[in-house]
Design a protein around this motif. Structure first.
Motif: not given
Length: 448
Positions: A410-430
């Motif tokens: 739900r949180h990602e759906s409210s993000m912009s595409p650029r912020d969503r990609h950054r969030e996914e990269d952060r989860h992938r790195e973790r």
């Protein structure tokens, strides 16, 4: 005219004096024909004197003539009992004496007149066999009607038995069966031969049974096995009383495997993935410490079918899992049953038909033990050895992860595409860091 007595000490053949004592012989033969003497005991044995039998009560006061017996067993019992006396008049013959060993004689019951004076009585069913020669002082007191022609060795065995102060053998000597070899007398009215011989003795004897050997000893291995079984049964009953076992005769499940010598880093998901190739797995749980939550390096794996558990037992023994050679065996634990069964009313789902409780379908049928809901016991599996403060069960973890995943979506759906990609990269790195740390821990464990 002869009768064969099959006793617990051997066979005895008796020739009867049917011409000299017709009434006595008829009474004796008809009692033999209705199996009256079968399983009777020799209740009075005196060495070199006599062996007495023929009393179903084995007390010396019972027994009756065949005519009284038939009257008591007929349909019109009340009218016939008054007509037929219990005893009949004895037939004394001067030429028949108690001179030889093996003389068969009817025991004459004494009678008391109104003045209290003892007078000659009658004969019923009791008889005796002399065990010595020249017992002439019995002549005229008891009626001779036969002689033993075969079975001298049996009489010798009877003569040597051990008896108590009342001359009753410590070990029962019984007439197992009686065979009438020849019967010249017609059957009296109402005589019906039973279809089979009785299977239980007529008396309530507490002596050593005739087929029991008091000196018999089992082999040492057998005695040790019986002793261990009794000790195990006593221990199981104690564990049931203190609550460790749900039932003393409970049997461990046959579809659950015990796996030990695990690597501390091995998780439930790892074992479930490895063992799932053998069949459907109902649960796979690594047992953990009560304080730290660390693995105790053993687990329980429950399969849907017993055959799958057997196959996994044979295939996974000593297999390398996370750099450790694991050991697989069938579970001997009943902890899970203890969590799922109680004496309270039934609240959860019933067990499968035919399984019963601990493999015992009779307990399922009687419903002595019933399934309890998992909420009452806190877990539906083996769980931890002890509770861990703040520790959540696997199901609660799964639910919390699902909630976190939903919140993140739900949180990602409210993000912009650029912020969503950054969030996914952060989860992938973790996730990559977590896998690197786990691999590093395994290397440390391997070097140790």
């Amino acid at each position: 005219m002869s009768v064969l007595f099959e006793t617990s000490l051997g066979d005895i053949v008796i020739d009867l004096e049917t011409e000299s004592c017709p009434k006595t012989c008829e009474n004796f033969l008809k009692l033999c024909k209705v199996y009256y003497y079968n399983l009777n005991a020799f209740f009075n044995v005196s060495k070199d004197f006599l062996a007495q039998a023929g009393d179903p009560t084995a007390t010396g006061t019972g027994g009756e003539s065949v005519w009284s017996y038939l009257a008591s067993t007929s349909s019109n019992k009340s009218s016939n009992e008054a007509k037929e006396p219990r005893y009949f008049t004895p037939e004394f013959r001067p030429k028949l004496k108690h001179a030889k060993r093996g003389t068969v004689s009817m025991a004459v019951a004494p009678a008391i007149d109104a003045s209290g004076k003892e007078m000659q009585g009658g004969c019923g069913s009791q008889f005796f066999i002399t065990l010595g020669d020249n017992v002439d002082y019995l002549d005229g007191k008891h009626a001779v009607f036969g002689h033993v022609v075969e079975g001298e060795d049996t009489l010798e065995k009877i003569n040597e038995v051990f008896v108590d102060q009342d001359s009753r053998p410590y070990k029962d000597i019984r007439i197992r069966h009686v065979i009438v070899l020849d019967d010249p007398f017609p059957d009296p009215p109402g005589l019906i031969k039973p279809p089979s011989s009785p299977t239980r003795p007529p008396d309530n004897s507490t002596r050593i049974a005739e087929d029991e050997d008091p000196l018999f000893q089992l082999p040492e291995e057998e005695e040790e096995r019986i002793r261990r079984e009794k000790a195990a049964a006593a221990s199981a009953l104690t564990l049931e009383m203190v609550g460790d076992l749900p039932f003393a005769n409970v049997r461990p499940p046959e579809n659950v495997l015990f796996v030990c010598k695990l690597n501390p880093v091995t998780r439930d998901e790892d074992l479930e993935l490895i063992f799932s190739r053998f069949g459907t797995i109902m649960s796979c749980q690594v047992i953990r410490d009560k304080k730290t939550g660390d693995s105790l390096q053993y687990a329980f794996i429950e399969f849907d079918k017993r055959d799958d558990a057997e196959q996994a037992y044979f295939k996974m023994q000593n297999v390398l899992v996370d750099d450790r050679r694991i050991w697989v065996d069938f579970s001997q634990s009943v902890a899970r049953m203890n969590n799922q069964w109680s004496n309270d009313i039934k609240r959860g789902k019933p067990s499968r038909v035919g399984e019963g409780f601990g493999g015992r379908a009779d307990l399922e049928r009687t419903k002595r033990y019933r399934v309890d809901d998992t909420a009452r016991h806190g877990s539906d599996g083996y769980g931890m050895v002890f509770d861990v403060p703040g520790h959540q069960s696997k199901r609660r973890k799964h639910r919390s992860r699902s909630r976190d995943r939903g919140d993140r979506t739900r949180h990602e759906s409210s993000m912009s595409p650029r912020d969503r990609h950054r969030e996914e990269d952060r989860h992938r790195e973790r996730d990559r860091d977590r896998r690197r740390d786990r691999s590093h821990d395994r290397d440390i464990q391997r070097r140790r």
